[in-house]
Scaffold this active site. Structure first.
Site, PDB file in Angstrom:
ATOM      1  N   SER A   1       0.810  -1.214   0.000  1.00 46.47           N
ATOM      2  CA  SER A   1       0.000   0.000   0.000  1.00 46.47           C
ATOM      3  C   SER A   1       0.850   1.274   0.000  1.00 46.47           C
ATOM      4  O   SER A   1       0.357   2.333  -0.351  1.00 46.47           O
ATOM      5  CB  SER A   1      -0.929   0.002   1.209  1.00 46.47           C
TER       6      SER A   1
ATOM      7  N   LYS B   1       0.552   4.462   6.914  1.00 51.78           N
ATOM      8  CA  LYS B   1      -0.039   5.248   5.825  1.00 51.78           C
ATOM      9  C   LYS B   1       0.425   6.691   5.960  1.00 51.78           C
ATOM     10  O   LYS B   1       1.063   7.072   6.943  1.00 51.78           O
ATOM     11  CB  LYS B   1      -1.569   5.195   5.900  1.00 51.78           C
TER      12      LYS B   1
END
Lengths: 222, 226
Positions: free
Chosen positions: B95, B139
């Site tokens: 990701s 993230k």
């Protein structure tokens, strides 16, 4: 002459410093992993905890179990437990509330518990949840998503809980209440047991593989 | 007597022993009788000794004690260091791909930024996953409390609605927009779940590397932008 603090300061300072370091590190590690104690501020959990807070300001000291299970096994959270968690709206504050619904449960919103104010952020969150209440099954209500719980204070008149910020992530939960330690009259009791919450909860099917069931339930609910 | 005849110097220990032997008092028949000790009923206790002196009596006991002590001390100090200062962890997943590789990259997480302290838009953070208990994710922060963010992926469908990030929350997005489950999936992330900020990335091939800010001001190629 016997050795004294004034004559040989190092002889006492060194063991004292060692002992302090040992106790501090052990206490921090213990508090992070096993148990913690904290006072209950505020009236949101009365009459279960700190019932006299609004009159005399007396607070209850509660022992928290921080070794809680991360799964849906027998050692995990149950409906009716009192939990200690980091507030989702104020990251550096802790909050104490009662678990009303687990993942997959359907909560019927209680209009009495709607946060005050017409255009406050909390009341807008509540209105949005009410508007999106799932009509599936004819009962309506909010379905608790997987990995979340629904928490509410016992004192419906003044409580900042899931009615203000929605379902609470289980990752925020730090501990589960074990016992009341103070005041002395209620020491080693669990006054929150047996309290019946007025909020209507339709229990979802949470079995051993609760994650999957909750997910399926949530998908079905849309 | 031996001492006088000896040609070589004896080792010191033997000399001492010899000397002690020689300097022992010689028992002689004393003319005066010794004073008899008076019988008293006093209970005698063993002299109190410290724990360490007691442990010194047995080498095995002493070794066990010191080993336990140092093990416990290092465990406590390591816990505090990992929990409140820095920790190095292996990252996994695609990701954050241009920034952090899908495997074999270690991230150095500074816990001084835990629970959203001193965080800004563009920082890469590590947080507890809000849906899956016991899992952690890395993230990039795109919106802090009060900021306006796009709900879906820009240019890839979705409603394109603008949301205001609520108080005490942040909006996190993976750098690999197409293959990332982030705030677009689980919504705004409570800052209380942020465990720290990623300050360095380490891999055995590239060594240590800093993280760039990642968010540059957008430039439109033409002015025909309504």
């Amino acid at each position: 002459m016997p050795p004294s603090f004034l004559h040989q300061p190092t002889k006492f300072l060194y063991p004292a410093a060692t002992l302090t370091l040992w106790l501090t590190t052990a206490l921090i590690t213990l508090n992070d992993n096993l148990v913690e104690t904290s006072f209950i501020q505020g009236t949101s959990m009365s009459p279960s905890l700190s019932p006299a807070y609004h009159t005399t300001g007396h607070r209850d000291l509660v022992l928290w179990n921080k070794w809680i299970s991360h799964s849906n096994g027998p050692g995990s959270l149950k409906r009716g437990d009192i939990v200690l968690f980091r507030s989702p709206t104020r990251p550096d504050c802790n909050a104490v509330k009662r678990v009303v619904g687990l993942e997959g449960d359907r909560i019927t919103l209680d209009p009495q518990r709607r946060p005050a104010g017409d255009s406050s952020p909390e009341s807008r969150v509540w209105d949005a949840m009410e508007a999106n209440a799932d009509p599936h099954g004819g009962s309506g209500g909010v379905v608790v998503p997987p990995g979340h719980i629904w928490v509410e204070g016992d004192f419906w008149r003044k409580s900042q809980d899931s009615n203000a910020y929605g379902p609470l992530s289980k990752s925020l939960v730090m501990g589960k209440a074990m016992l009341v330690l103070w005041p002395w009259e209620r020491c080693a009791t669990r006054p929150w047991v047996g309290y019946e919450s007025a909020t209507r909860v339709v229990e979802g099917r949470v079995g051993r593989k609760g994650d999957e069931v909750g997910l399926v339930d949530a998908i079905r609910a849309g | 007597m031996i001492r006088g005849r000896c040609l070589f110097r004896l080792p010191s220990i033997e000399r001492v022993s010899l000397r002690t032997r020689l300097t022992k008092p010689i028992r002689r028949a004393s003319t005066q009788p010794k004073p008899q000790p008076t019988t008293t009923t006093t209970t005698t206790y063993p002299k109190p000794r410290s724990l360490t002196r007691y442990l010194r009596t047995s080498p095995r006991l002493s070794l066990t004690y010191s080993f336990t002590k140092y093990f416990l001390a290092s465990a406590l100090l390591l816990h505090i260091f990992f929990e409140y200062f820095y920790v190095l962890e292996l990252a996994w997943g695609i990701s954050m791909l241009p920034t952090i590789a899908s495997a074999n990259d270690w991230v150095l997480i500074s816990k001084l930024y835990r629970r959203g302290r001193n965080l800004h838009v563009g920082d890469v953070v590590s947080f507890k996953h809000p849906d899956k208990m016991g899992e952690y994710a890395v993230k990039r922060i795109v919106g802090m409390p009060g900021d306006f963010v796009v709900e879906g992926t820009p240019g890839k469908g979705g409603s394109g609605r603008m949301l205001q990030v609520p108080m005490g929350h942040c909006w996190v997005i993976g750098d690999n927009l197409t293959w990332s489950r982030d705030s677009r999936t689980f919504g705004a992330l409570p800052l209380a779940l942020v465990t720290g900020k990623v300050v360095r990335v380490f891999s055995f091939r590239q060594g240590w590397r800093k993280l760039n800010h990642g968010l540059q001001p957008a430039y439109a190629e033409s002015d025909a932008l309504d």
